[in-house]
Design an enzyme around this catalytic site. Structure first.
Site, PDB file in Angstrom:
ATOM      1  N   ASN A  96      37.371 -34.653 -20.919  1.00 31.34           N
ATOM      2  CA  ASN A  96      37.975 -35.898 -21.385  1.00 31.34           C
ATOM      3  C   ASN A  96      36.956 -36.558 -22.300  1.00 31.34           C
ATOM      4  O   ASN A  96      35.980 -37.157 -21.841  1.00 31.34           O
ATOM      5  CB  ASN A  96      38.290 -36.777 -20.161  1.00 31.34           C
ATOM      6  CG  ASN A  96      38.973 -38.074 -20.551  1.00 31.34           C
ATOM      7  OD1 ASN A  96      39.105 -38.386 -21.738  1.00 31.34           O
ATOM      8  ND2 ASN A  96      39.390 -38.837 -19.564  1.00 31.34           N
ATOM      9  N   HIS A 156      48.909 -42.429 -19.918  1.00 35.78           N
ATOM     10  CA  HIS A 156      48.585 -42.150 -18.500  1.00 35.78           C
ATOM     11  C   HIS A 156      49.655 -41.244 -17.880  1.00 35.78           C
ATOM     12  O   HIS A 156      49.863 -41.275 -16.668  1.00 35.78           O
ATOM     13  CB  HIS A 156      48.520 -43.438 -17.650  1.00 35.78           C
ATOM     14  CG  HIS A 156      47.378 -44.346 -17.971  1.00 35.78           C
ATOM     15  ND1 HIS A 156      47.483 -45.715 -17.877  1.00 35.78           N
ATOM     16  CD2 HIS A 156      46.105 -44.096 -18.358  1.00 35.78           C
ATOM     17  CE1 HIS A 156      46.331 -46.276 -18.202  1.00 35.78           C
ATOM     18  NE2 HIS A 156      45.475 -45.319 -18.506  1.00 35.78           N
ATOM     19  N   ARG A 181      41.688 -54.816 -22.675  1.00 35.70           N
ATOM     20  CA  ARG A 181      42.851 -54.877 -23.584  1.00 35.70           C
ATOM     21  C   ARG A 181      43.801 -55.990 -23.167  1.00 35.70           C
ATOM     22  O   ARG A 181      44.020 -56.209 -21.976  1.00 35.70           O
ATOM     23  CB  ARG A 181      43.611 -53.551 -23.572  1.00 35.70           C
ATOM     24  CG  ARG A 181      42.885 -52.422 -24.228  1.00 35.70           C
ATOM     25  CD  ARG A 181      43.698 -51.140 -24.162  1.00 35.70           C
ATOM     26  NE  ARG A 181      42.830 -50.016 -23.830  1.00 35.70           N
ATOM     27  CZ  ARG A 181      43.199 -48.943 -23.143  1.00 35.70           C
ATOM     28  NH1 ARG A 181      44.433 -48.826 -22.706  1.00 35.70           N
ATOM     29  NH2 ARG A 181      42.336 -47.993 -22.882  1.00 35.70           N
ATOM     30  N   GLU A 229      43.744 -36.953 -12.330  1.00 35.25           N
ATOM     31  CA  GLU A 229      44.198 -36.493 -13.650  1.00 35.25           C
ATOM     32  C   GLU A 229      43.601 -35.131 -13.997  1.00 35.25           C
ATOM     33  O   GLU A 229      44.255 -34.312 -14.638  1.00 35.25           O
ATOM     34  CB  GLU A 229      43.837 -37.535 -14.707  1.00 35.25           C
ATOM     35  CG  GLU A 229      44.690 -38.788 -14.559  1.00 35.25           C
ATOM     36  CD  GLU A 229      44.245 -39.940 -15.446  1.00 35.25           C
ATOM     37  OE1 GLU A 229      43.272 -40.629 -15.080  1.00 35.25           O
ATOM     38  OE2 GLU A 229      44.865 -40.149 -16.493  1.00 35.25           O
TER      39      GLU A 229
END
Ligand code: AMP
Length: 389
Positions: free
Chosen positions: A10, A165, A226, A369
């Protein structure tokens, strides 16, 4: 070593996370993160050096990538655009196509591409497969995926709600259904992925029907740095009145907003301590975060009509009992009743935190993930064997 392994990478702008996964057992054999890439305080000047450091770290952990049964390198890529929604075997042509997508995701895709190029150079004899964060939401219903804006312009520039996601929402929803011992297609779910990035999704019978992130991962919930949902009028107003460039405004909304923008802190552990010591900015940031989260839960209860389960996941969702409590307190009329002892009890795996008489099950479901990406890679390889391209 028995069995296949997948190295999951990642690659972000300033960090490279890596994990060697055994997809069959679900075990993470080794992994780590090389941070502060390109910064004076960091150990790696660029992504190539970062990946070399990762390999050194793996070797120190006794892992030889040549003999560990490595079947693939799985790369997490944030934005797949309209074209990429299946795990994709990477070659020069595909990479060139992906490069064109960087315009859609200038903050996220370029570092992933850098990671891909470096990894292919350092591990040339193994399959490299991109797994997209947007993939799971590719078939969102049109009513949820479409922005109500000039249609011709939206089509020309591929503007739609993509959602992100995706690997996490899919993995968590599958784990939640398995935990309830019910077929995935018989359960309506809300998944709340609350980490530094945060997103919610509504999943009806195993198919996502809405999600909070949009064209970019900026839309939706309030996040670490964010803003989440904001009136687009703010952008034009700042551009016109504060003499800020579009790049500056975008950077502000992505990196200097959210909980951090309001409280100067983005880690929820420290945010809670600040609130305890009476810090009103921290209180406001937390209040705004929770308010937005409850709005999305309410919205998705309405989108689904009937909801069986709500799952909390990611750094905050898995660890922060106060957030979980404040997100669903007072929703008894909607069938949601938390059990405070279960909610605050320590636990590691999937666990129920709702009361026995809660019509909607509320769960904590740790996401993974890397494992989801590794399994996607194995499935893609199996398909390629069956239908070589
Ligand atoms: P993620 O992006 O999923 O790794 O989540 C990272 C965020 O999770 C951190 O910035 C913290 O805000 C939050 N977090 C991690 N551990 C805890 C904890 N024990 N309690 C509350 N928040 C936590």
């Amino acid at each position: 070593m028995a069995g296949d392994t997948v190295l999951v990478i990642n690659s972000g702008s300033s960090s490279l996370k890596f994990q060697l996964v055994e997809p069959d057992s679900g075990e993470a054999l080794a992994g780590g993160i090389i941070g502060e890439i390109g910064e004076p305080s960091g150990r790696a000047a660029d992504h190539e050096e970062a990946l070399r450091l990762a390999f050194t770290q793996l070797a120190e952990d006794g892992i030889d990538l040549k003999t560990c049964g490595l079947s693939a390198v799985g790369h997490r890529v944030v934005h797949g655009g309209k074209a990429f929604y299946r795990p994709t075997l990477l070659d020069d042509d595909r990479i060139a196509e992906l490069e064109k997508l960087s315009e859609l995701a200038p903050l996220h895709n370029p570092p992933a591409l850098q990671g891909i190029k470096v990894a292919r150079k350092l591990l040339p004899d193994v399959a490299h497969i991109a797994v997209f964060d947007t993939a799971y939401f590719h078939h969102l219903p049109a009513a949820a995926a479409t922005y109500a804006m000039n249609r011709e312009l939206a089509d020309r520039y591929q503007i739609r709600r993509y959602g992100f996601h995706g690997t996490s929402h899919q993995y968590v929803s599958e784990r939640a259904a398995a935990f309830l011992d019910r077929p995935l297609d018989s359960v309506n779910q809300i998944v709340l992925h609350l980490g530094n990035g945060a997103s919610a999704s509504a999943i009806a019978g195993g198919r996502p029907v809405d999600t909070s992130m949009g064209l970019t991962p900026l839309e939706g919930l309030v996040m670490g740095t964010r803003s989440g949902d904001i009136d687009p009028g703010v952008v034009s107003y700042l551009w016109r009145s504060a003499n800020m460039s579009v790049d500056k405004i975008e950077s502000m909304l992505n990196h200097e907003s959210g909980v951090w923008g309001l409280a100067g802190e983005r880690d929820f552990r420290r945010l809670h301590s600040m609130i305890e010591s009476g810090n009103s900015s921290a209180q406001l940031a937390y209040g705004v975060f929770i308010h937005r989260l409850r709005k999305y839960i309410g919205a998705y209860l309405a989108v689904l009509g009937h909801t069986d389960v709500i799952s909390f996941t990611a750094g905050i969702g898995e660890n922060d009992a106060l957030v979980r409590r404040d997100a669903v307190t007072g929703l008894g009329e909607l069938g949601i009743v938390l059990d405070e002892d279960r909610n605050t009890a320590d636990g590691k795996g999937v666990r129920r935190i709702s009361a026995d008489d809660s019509r909607v099950a509320v769960l904590v479901v740790p996401t993974n993930e890397e494992l989801a990406i590794a399994r996607d890679c194995m499935a893609a390889l199996a398909q390629l064997e069956e239908f070589p391209r």
